[in-house]
Design an enzyme around this catalytic site. Structure first.
Site, mmCIF file in Angstrom:
data_model
loop_
_atom_site.group_PDB
_atom_site.id
_atom_site.type_symbol
_atom_site.label_atom_id
_atom_site.label_comp_id
_atom_site.label_asym_id
_atom_site.label_seq_id
_atom_site.Cartn_x
_atom_site.Cartn_y
_atom_site.Cartn_z
ATOM 1 N N ARG A 113 -1.175 -62.852 -12.466
ATOM 2 C CA ARG A 113 -1.528 -61.944 -11.372
ATOM 3 C C ARG A 113 -0.313 -61.565 -10.521
ATOM 4 O O ARG A 113 -0.396 -61.397 -9.308
ATOM 5 C CB ARG A 113 -2.618 -62.551 -10.483
ATOM 6 C CG ARG A 113 -3.923 -62.830 -11.208
ATOM 7 C CD ARG A 113 -4.545 -61.562 -11.780
ATOM 8 N NE ARG A 113 -5.770 -61.870 -12.495
ATOM 9 C CZ ARG A 113 -5.850 -62.095 -13.819
ATOM 10 N NH1 ARG A 113 -4.756 -62.036 -14.573
ATOM 11 N NH2 ARG A 113 -6.996 -62.351 -14.389
ATOM 12 N N SER A 127 -12.533 -59.852 -7.458
ATOM 13 C CA SER A 127 -12.155 -61.252 -7.237
ATOM 14 C C SER A 127 -11.290 -61.360 -5.983
ATOM 15 O O SER A 127 -10.277 -60.674 -5.854
ATOM 16 C CB SER A 127 -11.392 -61.797 -8.444
ATOM 17 O OG SER A 127 -12.228 -61.851 -9.577
ATOM 18 N N GLU A 180 -6.132 -62.609 -3.827
ATOM 19 C CA GLU A 180 -5.867 -61.657 -4.904
ATOM 20 C C GLU A 180 -6.044 -60.237 -4.374
ATOM 21 O O GLU A 180 -5.350 -59.311 -4.788
ATOM 22 C CB GLU A 180 -6.821 -61.897 -6.072
ATOM 23 C CG GLU A 180 -6.537 -61.038 -7.292
ATOM 24 C CD GLU A 180 -7.298 -61.490 -8.520
ATOM 25 O OE1 GLU A 180 -7.779 -60.615 -9.260
ATOM 26 O OE2 GLU A 180 -7.403 -62.705 -8.743
#
Length: 325
Positions: free
Chosen positions: A177, A226, A296
């Protein structure tokens, strides 16, 4: 409302072809449907127009880039400076054998479908990512066991001085990520490569991805996807659940009961409601497990005058509750 600086920008960049609009709501373009306005929203005509803007913009004007707004939280005071949102000039798809070239304004799902129709296997996972290709590059987006790094060949980007760069996969510095390219570079195009596959089988795989999302994630709610990254060796949703945060509410924002790594706006939440909820969850997870959850979701902009942001919001809420008890 911010001061209107569009006239200043037009004077500094007379050959600009894209659209400038002052005090434009960003809540209208984010999936959470919260937050204040952009001082100026700029939609460049194409890569050359974007490069021209960056090369000639006044040096004191801040620039922020947004994509489809799926993984984005805008604070209630809005975003000073110029917010760049790529549009039609960055929405082309070209297929060459097992390679596919895509503009970064394209939704991930459109790219996965174009790959399937061309018989290119390996991009079906994008069916489960509710964002744009630009966002996928910026965060090495992934789902169902695959990540952007697994299929990317190269990308194009424009730096803050208006220089255009062609970046290899190795240049991107992908980790979980995360992308190693400077945050103020703007991706404009990506080239992917997959394997030869049967279109019907690939489309079936995409349908399975879509079915999984619908059954396990609150995709029909106003959400940002998310919320937290998975810490090494842990699932963020399990940590949130174990900390007793499933269904927790702050104002109009709530931790989803279907999937507790999703925050949802179900009662006219503000940006502060969502951020406070997220920070409160982080604080409780840390207290319960000793593990720090990292966001995130990308948070941009400024709060309403006099209001805090980040961890201070959770501390303020905790202090209020303590005083009430």
């Amino acid at each position: 409302m911010f001061p209107d600086i569009t006239g200043e920008l037009i004077a500094a960049m007379p050959d600009l072809r894209g659209r400038l609009s002052a005090n434009t709501s960003l809540a209208d373009v984010t999936w959470f449907r919260v937050g204040g306005p952009a001082q100026v929203l700029f939609t460049p005509a194409d890569e050359a127009d974007l490069a021209y803007f960056l090369k000639h913009r006044p040096g004191d004007v801040a620039v922020q880039v947004v994509g489809l707004g799926s993984n984005l939280l805008v604070r209630d005071g809005g975003v000073p400076g110029v917010v760049i949102r790529l549009g039609r000039g960055f929405g082309e798809i070209k297929v060459d054998g097992q390679r596919l070239r895509a503009g970064t304004a394209l939704p991930d799902v459109k790219v996965s479908r174009a790959a399937a129709e061309a018989g290119i296997r390996g991009l079906a996972f994008y069916r489960g990512i509710p964002g744009s290709i630009g966002g996928a590059l910026r965060m090495n987006a992934g789902a169902h066991g695959r990540e952007t790094k697994d299929c990317l060949v190269s990308a194009r980007a424009v730096d803050p001085q208006g220089n255009i760069h062609v970046l290899s996969l190795a240049d991107m510095g992908f980790t979980y990520r995360h992308c190693g390219i400077q945050k103020d570079w703007i991706f404009t195009e990506a080239t992917f490569e997959g394997e030869r596959g049967d279109p019907a089988e690939i489309l079936k795989e995409m349908d399975e991805v879509a079915d999984y999302r619908e059954k396990n994630q609150p995709i029909k709610e106003r959400t940002g996807g998310s919320t937290f990254k998975n810490p090494d060796g842990h699932s963020a949703w399990k940590l949130v659940d174990q900390a007793g945060c499933r269904g927790m509410r702050v104002g109009g924002a709530k931790v989803s009961e279907m999937h507790c790594n999703f925050l949802i706006n179900d009662k006219q939440a503000t940006g502060e409601d969502v951020e406070t909820l997220g920070e409160t969850v982080r604080a409780r997870v840390l207290a319960q497990s000793g593990i720090t959850l990292n966001w995130e979701i990308i948070r941009i902009g400024v709060p309403k005058p006099g209001r805090p942001t980040g961890e201070a919001l959770a501390a303020e809420r905790a202090a209020i509750h303590a005083n009430q008890n």
